[in-house]
Design a protein around this motif. Sequence first.
Motif, PDB file in Angstrom:
ATOM      1  N   ARG A 207       0.832  -1.205   0.000  1.00 18.18           N
ATOM      2  CA  ARG A 207       0.000   0.000   0.000  1.00 18.18           C
ATOM      3  C   ARG A 207       0.867   1.256   0.000  1.00 18.18           C
ATOM      4  O   ARG A 207       0.501   2.268  -0.615  1.00 18.18           O
ATOM      5  CB  ARG A 207      -0.935   0.004   1.211  1.00 18.18           C
ATOM      6  N   PHE A 208       2.002   1.205   0.674  1.00 21.04           N
ATOM      7  CA  PHE A 208       2.946   2.323   0.642  1.00 21.04           C
ATOM      8  C   PHE A 208       3.420   2.577  -0.790  1.00 21.04           C
ATOM      9  O   PHE A 208       3.422   3.717  -1.266  1.00 21.04           O
ATOM     10  CB  PHE A 208       4.138   2.024   1.547  1.00 21.04           C
ATOM     11  N   VAL A 209       3.810   1.522  -1.480  1.00 22.45           N
ATOM     12  CA  VAL A 209       4.269   1.672  -2.868  1.00 22.45           C
ATOM     13  C   VAL A 209       3.128   2.177  -3.748  1.00 22.45           C
ATOM     14  O   VAL A 209       3.323   3.045  -4.619  1.00 22.45           O
ATOM     15  CB  VAL A 209       4.822   0.335  -3.410  1.00 22.45           C
ATOM     16  N   GLN A 210       1.935   1.653  -3.518  1.00 24.73           N
ATOM     17  CA  GLN A 210       0.780   2.124  -4.277  1.00 24.73           C
ATOM     18  C   GLN A 210       0.544   3.612  -4.028  1.00 24.73           C
ATOM     19  O   GLN A 210       0.209   4.366  -4.951  1.00 24.73           O
ATOM     20  CB  GLN A 210      -0.459   1.319  -3.892  1.00 24.73           C
ATOM     21  N   GLY A 211       0.751   4.032  -2.790  1.00 26.58           N
ATOM     22  CA  GLY A 211       0.605   5.446  -2.459  1.00 26.58           C
ATOM     23  C   GLY A 211       1.571   6.333  -3.223  1.00 26.58           C
ATOM     24  O   GLY A 211       1.231   7.471  -3.571  1.00 26.58           O
TER      25      GLY A 211
END
Length: 458
Positions: free
Chosen positions: A123-127
């Motif tokens: 989710r961090f990378v997606q952010g």
Amino acid sequence: MTTVAGKPALGSVAARLERLPHSRWHVKVRFLIGAVTFFEAFDQLLAASALPVLMDEWNLSTGQATFAVTAASIGMLLGALAAGWLGDRVGRVRTVALGVGITGLSSLAVAFAGSIETFALFRFVQGLGIGGVVPVAATYINEIARSDKRGRFVLLYEMIFPAGLATATLVAVWVVPNLGWRAMFLIGALPVLIAVALPRHVEESPRWLLARGRVEEAEEIIARIEAQVEASVKEPLPAPAPVDPALEEKAAGTGRIRELFQGRYLRRTAVISGLWFVAYYVNHGISTWLPSLYTKEFDLDLTTALVFTLLSNVTGLLGTFIAAMVIDRIGRRPALIAALTGAMLALGVLALLGATSGTQVAIFASCTTFFLFAINAGLYLYSPEMYPTRIRATGASFGGLWNRAGVILGPVTVGAIIGAGGSLSLVFAQLAVVAAVGAVIAWFAIETKGKTLEELNS
């Protein structure tokens, strides 16, 4: 193509864009960039829709749940910084395509996460992708819009974002209970297809090309755009308005991030940074926790909780539409002040009533999002107007940095109050106070309606 002191004539391109009537070309571009924005919004809200199930499936504490929903927000904060710089150096369209590709691939990875740690990591990378795409896409839309109708043009485009939020919730109402939370993230991987198609079908911003000194490419693209528009409207285009040479010379060149904090831009940066922080602190302080509040505090079933959340997103969509219809007439500053005041009142009344039932919270939360979504969309219009072409994406994304700070701190604060046993009245009262601070900040905003981007920054 005229030049001034050996520099590209940015003003001449502005004049040529300003004289273009609305056409199928504008619809095509707004649709394709809008599809990107739609899925960025869709992906942004996936964690909130999945959270009630994740808390039971993985037996998460309130702290772990907060960690899960804020991981993407931290990525968005960093992504906004990087994408603004990238958008001003490699181009608006390439940056948007890269960001949406990262978003889609990361969503696929989240779907196969086996723990809260891997879920948060992906989710961090997606952010990173989500945070980078939205402000740069808004910058591009601003740069192709006519000044007299820029507010309506941009805000109607920005309606796609709350539409994506509403769709994420609507889809979640059926998908999460029947197919599970992982299916939502599989759907969120679809933007990968758009990332491949976008550079082939959307022309780069002529304003950006000229600001980078790429005169021949700018001429080729503006001529191509003019040809498409002329074919669409089936009549010759009007002549461009005369160009002010001084305007051209000041608008072009290579920007530096320090310009955001110098001269006239210091006040502009301070005002929009404060507005971004307030709007997203309040918005995500509410939206991130609503599904869980409905299920945990009021013992509503998951479907009812998601339907109530959908109601808030639908009213937000309505608020954005109304703002689009009036913002070119009443101006940006009055619209921001009115919307922030409306959000403050809705939250304040809810706090005074005590937030005693799920239905009561749903009604007043929906009144709040009616105003908040209009503010958010208005800031995607207002922020790019504040800066010249050479630093426009950087400036818009710096505002995005503060919105991500609000995205992080809003849910964290709400989670801390709930985790410490605080009342829902306290939750909504502190959000009302923050909205009131935003209304005060908006008094210091400058008005931009009806002016070209070059006039605002000459």
